[in-house]
Design a protein around this motif. Structure first.
Motif, PDB file in Angstrom:
ATOM      1  N   GLY A  39       0.815  -1.214   0.000  1.00  0.00           N
ATOM      2  CA  GLY A  39       0.000   0.000   0.000  1.00  0.00           C
ATOM      3  C   GLY A  39       0.845   1.260   0.000  1.00  0.00           C
ATOM      4  N   VAL A  40       1.922   1.248   0.776  1.00  0.00           N
ATOM      5  CA  VAL A  40       2.857   2.388   0.798  1.00  0.00           C
ATOM      6  C   VAL A  40       3.492   2.566  -0.572  1.00  0.00           C
ATOM      7  CG1 VAL A  40       5.058   3.189   1.758  1.00  0.00           C
ATOM      8  CG2 VAL A  40       3.307   2.261   3.272  1.00  0.00           C
ATOM      9  N   PHE A  41       3.882   1.454  -1.205  1.00  0.00           N
ATOM     10  CA  PHE A  41       4.473   1.516  -2.540  1.00  0.00           C
ATOM     11  C   PHE A  41       3.493   2.164  -3.520  1.00  0.00           C
ATOM     12  CE2 PHE A  41       5.672  -0.028  -6.702  1.00  0.00           C
ATOM     13  CZ  PHE A  41       7.050   0.063  -6.690  1.00  0.00           C
ATOM     14  N   SER A  42       2.223   1.786  -3.452  1.00  0.00           N
ATOM     15  CA  SER A  42       1.222   2.372  -4.350  1.00  0.00           C
ATOM     16  C   SER A  42       1.031   3.861  -4.085  1.00  0.00           C
ATOM     17  CB  SER A  42      -0.110   1.641  -4.200  1.00  0.00           C
ATOM     18  OG  SER A  42      -0.009   0.336  -4.696  1.00  0.00           O
ATOM     19  N   LEU A  43       1.032   4.255  -2.822  1.00  0.00           N
ATOM     20  CA  LEU A  43       0.892   5.683  -2.512  1.00  0.00           C
ATOM     21  C   LEU A  43       2.110   6.477  -2.997  1.00  0.00           C
ATOM     22  CD1 LEU A  43      -0.777   5.684   0.998  1.00  0.00           C
ATOM     23  CD2 LEU A  43      -1.762   6.419  -1.172  1.00  0.00           C
ATOM     24  N   GLY A  65      -4.466   0.647  -6.355  1.00  0.00           N
ATOM     25  CA  GLY A  65      -3.263   0.069  -5.763  1.00  0.00           C
ATOM     26  C   GLY A  65      -3.242   0.147  -4.252  1.00  0.00           C
ATOM     27  N   ALA A  66      -3.440   1.347  -3.710  1.00  0.00           N
ATOM     28  CA  ALA A  66      -3.369   1.510  -2.259  1.00  0.00           C
ATOM     29  C   ALA A  66      -4.688   1.172  -1.588  1.00  0.00           C
ATOM     30  CB  ALA A  66      -2.970   2.941  -1.922  1.00  0.00           C
ATOM     31  N   GLY A  67      -5.788   1.435  -2.268  1.00  0.00           N
ATOM     32  CA  GLY A  67      -7.092   1.215  -1.649  1.00  0.00           C
ATOM     33  C   GLY A  67      -7.603  -0.204  -1.765  1.00  0.00           C
ATOM     34  N   ILE A  68      -8.117  -0.533  -2.929  1.00  0.00           N
ATOM     35  CA  ILE A  68      -8.780  -1.825  -3.133  1.00  0.00           C
ATOM     36  C   ILE A  68      -7.813  -2.985  -2.955  1.00  0.00           C
ATOM     37  CG2 ILE A  68      -9.963  -3.260  -4.841  1.00  0.00           C
ATOM     38  CD1 ILE A  68     -11.115  -0.657  -6.000  1.00  0.00           C
ATOM     39  N   SER A  69      -6.634  -2.895  -3.534  1.00  0.00           N
ATOM     40  CA  SER A  69      -5.677  -4.013  -3.444  1.00  0.00           C
ATOM     41  C   SER A  69      -5.281  -4.297  -2.008  1.00  0.00           C
ATOM     42  CB  SER A  69      -4.437  -3.715  -4.272  1.00  0.00           C
ATOM     43  OG  SER A  69      -4.768  -3.616  -5.625  1.00  0.00           O
ATOM     44  N   THR A  70      -5.045  -3.255  -1.229  1.00  0.00           N
ATOM     45  CA  THR A  70      -4.666  -3.456   0.169  1.00  0.00           C
ATOM     46  C   THR A  70      -5.795  -4.104   0.944  1.00  0.00           C
ATOM     47  OG1 THR A  70      -3.187  -1.551   0.049  1.00  0.00           O
ATOM     48  CG2 THR A  70      -3.812  -2.308   2.244  1.00  0.00           C
ATOM     49  N   LEU A  72      -8.197  -6.009  -0.281  1.00  0.00           N
ATOM     50  CA  LEU A  72      -8.318  -7.402  -0.725  1.00  0.00           C
ATOM     51  C   LEU A  72      -7.196  -8.272  -0.166  1.00  0.00           C
ATOM     52  CD1 LEU A  72      -9.488  -6.934  -4.414  1.00  0.00           C
ATOM     53  CD2 LEU A  72     -10.845  -7.687  -2.466  1.00  0.00           C
ATOM     54  N   MET A  73      -5.975  -7.740  -0.088  1.00  0.00           N
ATOM     55  CA  MET A  73      -4.875  -8.514   0.491  1.00  0.00           C
ATOM     56  C   MET A  73      -5.121  -8.792   1.966  1.00  0.00           C
ATOM     57  SD  MET A  73      -1.253  -7.409  -1.186  1.00  0.00           S
ATOM     58  CE  MET A  73      -1.454  -5.662  -1.458  1.00  0.00           C
ATOM     59  N   LEU A  74      -5.608  -7.789   2.688  1.00  0.00           N
ATOM     60  CA  LEU A  74      -5.895  -7.994   4.103  1.00  0.00           C
ATOM     61  C   LEU A  74      -7.039  -8.978   4.291  1.00  0.00           C
ATOM     62  CD1 LEU A  74      -5.484  -4.346   5.444  1.00  0.00           C
ATOM     63  CD2 LEU A  74      -3.927  -6.283   5.756  1.00  0.00           C
ATOM     64  N   GLY A  75      -8.052  -8.905   3.421  1.00  0.00           N
ATOM     65  CA  GLY A  75      -9.144  -9.870   3.480  1.00  0.00           C
ATOM     66  C   GLY A  75      -8.677 -11.282   3.206  1.00  0.00           C
ATOM     67  N   ASP A 155     -12.740   2.712 -23.873  1.00  0.00           N
ATOM     68  CA  ASP A 155     -11.521   2.201 -23.265  1.00  0.00           C
ATOM     69  C   ASP A 155     -11.606   2.299 -21.742  1.00  0.00           C
ATOM     70  OD1 ASP A 155      -8.834   1.236 -23.240  1.00  0.00           O
ATOM     71  OD2 ASP A 155      -8.158   3.287 -22.881  1.00  0.00           O
ATOM     72  N   THR A 156     -12.062   3.461 -21.240  1.00  0.00           N
ATOM     73  CA  THR A 156     -12.212   3.644 -19.808  1.00  0.00           C
ATOM     74  C   THR A 156     -13.259   2.688 -19.248  1.00  0.00           C
ATOM     75  OG1 THR A 156     -11.598   5.967 -20.062  1.00  0.00           O
ATOM     76  CG2 THR A 156     -12.677   5.354 -18.002  1.00  0.00           C
ATOM     77  N   LEU A 157     -14.351   2.493 -19.977  1.00  0.00           N
ATOM     78  CA  LEU A 157     -15.372   1.535 -19.552  1.00  0.00           C
ATOM     79  C   LEU A 157     -14.781   0.126 -19.499  1.00  0.00           C
ATOM     80  CD1 LEU A 157     -18.330   0.850 -18.851  1.00  0.00           C
ATOM     81  CD2 LEU A 157     -18.723   0.588 -21.305  1.00  0.00           C
ATOM     82  N   GLY A 158     -13.963  -0.222 -20.484  1.00  0.00           N
ATOM     83  CA  GLY A 158     -13.326  -1.534 -20.487  1.00  0.00           C
ATOM     84  C   GLY A 158     -12.399  -1.716 -19.302  1.00  0.00           C
ATOM     85  N   GLU A 159     -11.602  -0.685 -18.985  1.00  0.00           N
ATOM     86  CA  GLU A 159     -10.706  -0.769 -17.833  1.00  0.00           C
ATOM     87  C   GLU A 159     -11.503  -0.919 -16.542  1.00  0.00           C
ATOM     88  OE1 GLU A 159      -8.544   2.843 -18.196  1.00  0.00           O
ATOM     89  OE2 GLU A 159      -7.321   2.129 -19.859  1.00  0.00           O
ATOM     90  N   THR A 160     -12.582  -0.174 -16.426  1.00  0.00           N
ATOM     91  CA  THR A 160     -13.426  -0.275 -15.237  1.00  0.00           C
ATOM     92  C   THR A 160     -14.050  -1.664 -15.140  1.00  0.00           C
ATOM     93  OG1 THR A 160     -13.913   2.073 -15.452  1.00  0.00           O
ATOM     94  CG2 THR A 160     -15.339   0.812 -14.007  1.00  0.00           C
ATOM     95  N   THR A 161     -14.474  -2.216 -16.265  1.00  0.00           N
ATOM     96  CA  THR A 161     -15.057  -3.555 -16.276  1.00  0.00           C
ATOM     97  C   THR A 161     -14.041  -4.603 -15.853  1.00  0.00           C
ATOM     98  OG1 THR A 161     -16.546  -2.874 -18.051  1.00  0.00           O
ATOM     99  CG2 THR A 161     -16.272  -5.241 -17.723  1.00  0.00           C
ATOM    100  N   VAL A 162     -12.799  -4.468 -16.305  1.00  0.00           N
ATOM    101  CA  VAL A 162     -11.749  -5.414 -15.912  1.00  0.00           C
ATOM    102  C   VAL A 162     -11.518  -5.354 -14.408  1.00  0.00           C
ATOM    103  CG1 VAL A 162      -9.268  -5.869 -16.090  1.00  0.00           C
ATOM    104  CG2 VAL A 162     -10.614  -5.488 -18.148  1.00  0.00           C
ATOM    105  N   ILE A 163     -11.440  -4.153 -13.853  1.00  0.00           N
ATOM    106  CA  ILE A 163     -11.220  -4.006 -12.413  1.00  0.00           C
ATOM    107  C   ILE A 163     -12.399  -4.590 -11.637  1.00  0.00           C
ATOM    108  CG2 ILE A 163     -11.026  -2.320 -10.541  1.00  0.00           C
ATOM    109  CD1 ILE A 163      -9.419  -0.584 -12.532  1.00  0.00           C
TER     110      ILE A 163
END
Length: 188
Positions: A39-43, A65-70, A72-75, A155-163
């Motif tokens: 999370g620190v690396f992402s920030l 990177g810092a929000g959702i990924s952290t 999910l990793m903690l979960g 493209d932005t919709l596609g990126e959002t869909t992937v996430i």
């Protein structure tokens, strides 16, 4: 400081902190510390993107990177052990792969135009067209927002869909892992 701008000093400091954090992530074996350092690396990456005037990329890095990924990793850590299991395998092959990949990436950047040069292809062809057309066609004061929301909307919709799909997949995997763990322990 003669000849060195404040922006260059900030960029070097942020990059130095990124390298130090990456080394700490590799060295630490406690998974909670790895999640927090990630999370620190992402920030820090988001801060570097802001310093490089890529605020839209910085926002995405901070949120994902810092929000959702952290989170999910903690979960995920709540369902697993807290320490990484040590391995007897040799570390030579992974280091070799990283070095070869790094060398290929550095080699591929040698023919790029200098950073910030006005003769870069994006400044000669695409950017002037977007700058000229965006206020007339869209009417959005922020050109980057206009480009992402309109010209690159799919493209932005596609990126959002992937996430979103990745987040749903992780939640489903964690749910099935939790059910299997409950069946093994007999707690249903």
């Amino acid at each position: 400081m003669t000849g060195i701008s404040l922006a260059a000093v900030i960029n070097v400091l942020l990059f130095t902190f990124l390298v130090m954090t990456a080394i700490a992530i590799v060295r630490v074996r406690h998974l909670f510390a790895v999640a927090m350092l990630s999370g620190v690396f992402s920030l820090l990456s988001a801060g570097l993107f802001v310093a490089l005037d890529a605020v839209d990329v910085a926002f995405t890095e901070a949120a994902v990177g810092a929000g959702i990924s952290t989170v999910l990793m903690l979960g995920t850590m709540a369902l697993t052990v807290t320490r990484e299991k040590s391995t007897k395998r040799s570390r030579v092959l992974p280091i070799f792969v990283c070095l070869v990949t790094g060398a290929a990436l550095v080699y591929s950047t040698l023919d790029m135009p200098a950073f910030g040069t006005a003769q870069a292809p994006i400044h000669e062809h695409v950017a002037p067209d977007y700058i000229a057309r965006t206020p007339e066609e869209i009417g959005v004061p922020n050109i980057v927002t206009g480009i992402l929301a309109s010209y690159r909307g799919y493209d932005t919709l596609g990126e959002t869909t992937v996430i979103f799909t990745a987040a749903v997949a992780v939640v489903l995997l964690l749910g099935s892992f939790s059910r299997k763990k409950q069946k093994r322990t007999g707690k249903e």
